[in-house]
Every structure is written in structure tokens, then in C-alpha cells.
Design an enzyme around this catalytic site. Sequence first.
Site, PDB file in Angstrom:
ATOM      1  N   SER A   1       0.855  -1.186   0.000  1.00 23.69           N
ATOM      2  CA  SER A   1       0.000   0.000   0.000  1.00 23.69           C
ATOM      3  C   SER A   1       0.894   1.240   0.000  1.00 23.69           C
ATOM      4  CB  SER A   1      -0.949  -0.020   1.200  1.00 23.69           C
ATOM      5  OG  SER A   1      -1.895   1.023   1.099  1.00 23.69           O
ATOM      6  N   THR A   2       0.789   2.099   1.004  1.00 23.29           N
ATOM      7  CA  THR A   2       1.551   3.355   1.031  1.00 23.29           C
ATOM      8  C   THR A   2       3.055   3.097   0.929  1.00 23.29           C
ATOM      9  OG1 THR A   2      -0.145   4.228   2.513  1.00 23.29           O
ATOM     10  CG2 THR A   2       1.902   5.492   2.304  1.00 23.29           C
TER      11      THR A   2
ATOM     12  N   HIS B   1      -2.381  -1.072  -3.575  1.00 24.27           N
ATOM     13  CA  HIS B   1      -3.525  -0.190  -3.391  1.00 24.27           C
ATOM     14  C   HIS B   1      -3.291   1.072  -4.223  1.00 24.27           C
ATOM     15  CE1 HIS B   1      -4.243  -2.129   0.827  1.00 24.27           C
ATOM     16  NE2 HIS B   1      -4.674  -2.895  -0.163  1.00 24.27           N
TER      17      HIS B   1
ATOM     18  N   MET C   1      -0.365   1.096   5.136  1.00 21.75           N
ATOM     19  CA  MET C   1      -1.190   1.394   6.301  1.00 21.75           C
ATOM     20  C   MET C   1      -2.319   0.376   6.427  1.00 21.75           C
ATOM     21  SD  MET C   1      -2.949   5.082   7.135  1.00 21.75           S
ATOM     22  CE  MET C   1      -1.343   5.861   6.906  1.00 21.75           C
TER      23      MET C   1
ATOM     24  N   ASP D   1      -4.531  -5.014   5.646  1.00 23.43           N
ATOM     25  CA  ASP D   1      -4.841  -5.834   4.475  1.00 23.43           C
ATOM     26  C   ASP D   1      -3.639  -6.696   4.087  1.00 23.43           C
ATOM     27  OD1 ASP D   1      -6.367  -6.792   2.339  1.00 23.43           O
ATOM     28  OD2 ASP D   1      -5.605  -5.253   0.971  1.00 23.43           O
TER      29      ASP D   1
END
Length: 349
Positions: A170-171, A196, A289, A292
Site C-alpha cells: 500500500s503506502t 492499493h 497502512m 490488508d
Amino acid sequence: MRKKNQISVLIVDDSQSFREMVAKKLVVDPQIQVVATACDAFDARDKILKYDLDLIVCDQEMPKMSGVEFIKRLLPQYPIPVVIVSGNPKIGPEARAVGAMDFVEKPNGVSSKTFEDFLLELILKIRLAVKSRVILPVQKPILQRIENNHIQQISGNGRSSDRLIAIGASTGGTEAIYHILKNLRVDSPGILIVQHIPPVFSKMFAERMDAQTPLQCKEAQSGDYLESGRVYIAPGDQHMRIKRIGVKYRVEVFAGEKVNGHCPSVDTLFDSVAREAGHRAIGVLLTGMGSDGARGLLEIRRKGGYTIGQDEASSVVYGMNKVAYNMGAVSVQSALENIHQHIFTALKE
């Protein structure tokens, strides 16, 4: 004179008052030194050649060339981390997709964000960008692409394998994924990635990975079959899973409700990998973050697969991978720079 351990920064913005104000205010952080400013992308190119830079803060809306175009056209020649700033928050995903380390929204008349808020966020993201030390790559020469294609033919690329690699992030994940892919062999098993990222930008990200790594990368489509040396990136608005068909794995992408707040969801991919590939799988969970992917990574490990979690020191956000580590889903926790080596080790077993 630049002090030891200071971060040397170039500010690129067509507004002279904004350049001067940011340069003046950034001195509140003793670790940051603004060594130069530039009024547009071409002025910035000249400053890049003149100064030893650690990072560039670049406006998106500029004459002659936008910040995103600046990254795409000029920075592959000059590998320096970039933080894009803009009054339009929708620019953030596009900037990250083409290689920006991060994005900061400028204060404007619409939002309640103050210049002080902007400055504090900018300082934080400058620090994070330099800490991660991930930079844009030099564009792969045509000769190297030809040599890689030759290696792929020799190694049997295009054939299916019962091994596979599944990666979730993600991030901070786009640059972490790039760092891994650029170090993998062209005869690696098929690679599935859930990052993401919004729709449209997932395709741009896939194209960037295809151009700048030795592997053949694409945005995944239903009906794709995993092949060695190829990477399949989930579309930004669809889940991705696999189905074992004989000795092959078929990709399925589909619309659905968000899982853990995300579509695509890492858990959706990892659950199918655990079910269909089991001990043949290598699962990798990177910076991001939330949680998931943590549960899905645990399922891969329970089914005998080898699992890798990015460590805290090399993560932009130690979230998803932290949850996975704490629940026992990680076979080995590793710095980003060593993850490809752990993948090589697992493939020999």
C-alpha cells in the site's frame, strides 16, 4: 555551505513568491537545506547538473512542462527522489504512479489547510522520502532489453511453472515493488501484485514497471495464465485471484465489495494463492497502512508457503507488514534491499 547529514533540496515552482516562502520556512528544520530554486522544469534540469541534490520538491502546475511530465521525461536520466506539490489532491495517485516518492496538497481557498499545515507535512515527507532512499531508475537501454529477451528465450520464458510469487503493498509500495522487481531474474516464476492504487494509475504503474525492470509487466486481465518472467498487476478498481488449472494458474479479475477497506485487496489475492498454490507459493507483504494482506499471508504460511515481510526500518509505513509479523504470518522479516535474495533462496528449496 552544506552541512554534514543535511538534506539538500531543490524547489521547483513557477511562482517566485511561493518558492521564496517555502525556501525561507524550510530552514526551521536544521536537517533540510534548500540549495537552489527553479522556475520551471528546464531551469530545474540546469540546477540538477549544477548541484548535488538529495531531493526535489516540484509543483505540478507549471508552464512548459507539468511536474508529472517532468518526472516521466527528465528524471529517468537524473535519479533523484521527487515530492510533488499541487492544489489539486487528485494529482497524488498519478504522481506516485509515474515515480514520485510522495505528494503534498498545497493550501488553497477551498480546503481548510493552512500554510503551516502544508509546511509540516512537506518536512515530514521530505524526511520519509530520503529515509527510504528509493530513487527513480535510469531508463533501461534498448540493448539491455534485447539481451533480456535472449535470456528469456534460453531460460524457457513463456512456460508455466507450479511456483509463483504474490506481492501486496500500500503506502510507499510502488517504489518498494520497483526495487524488488528490478533485482529479480527474468526466469523467475510468474508474479502477482496487488498495490492499493486508483484505477487508470494501475495501468500506468504496470507500464512503468515493464519499461524499467527486466520483467514483462502488465495490468492483469481475466484469462491471463501465469508465465515465467511475467508480472500481473491488479487493476485499481478490481480484485484479483487465481485458479489452478492442471499445472497452470489462471488469473481472474472481478468487481466486488471492498475487503479490509480496499479494492483490490491483498487478502483476496493471498487467500486464493494459499488455496490454489499452497507450499508452491512465496508471499511478500510490503509497506502500507492498515492490515490488508496480513491474514492472507498467514494462510499462505499455514499451507506451507514461504512468507516475507518488509521490516520497519525500510518501510515508509510499518502497518500491514507489522500486523502480519505480530500474528506469526512472516517466515522471515527483511530489509527491502534484501527481499529479492530471500526470494532466490526460497526458490532453491
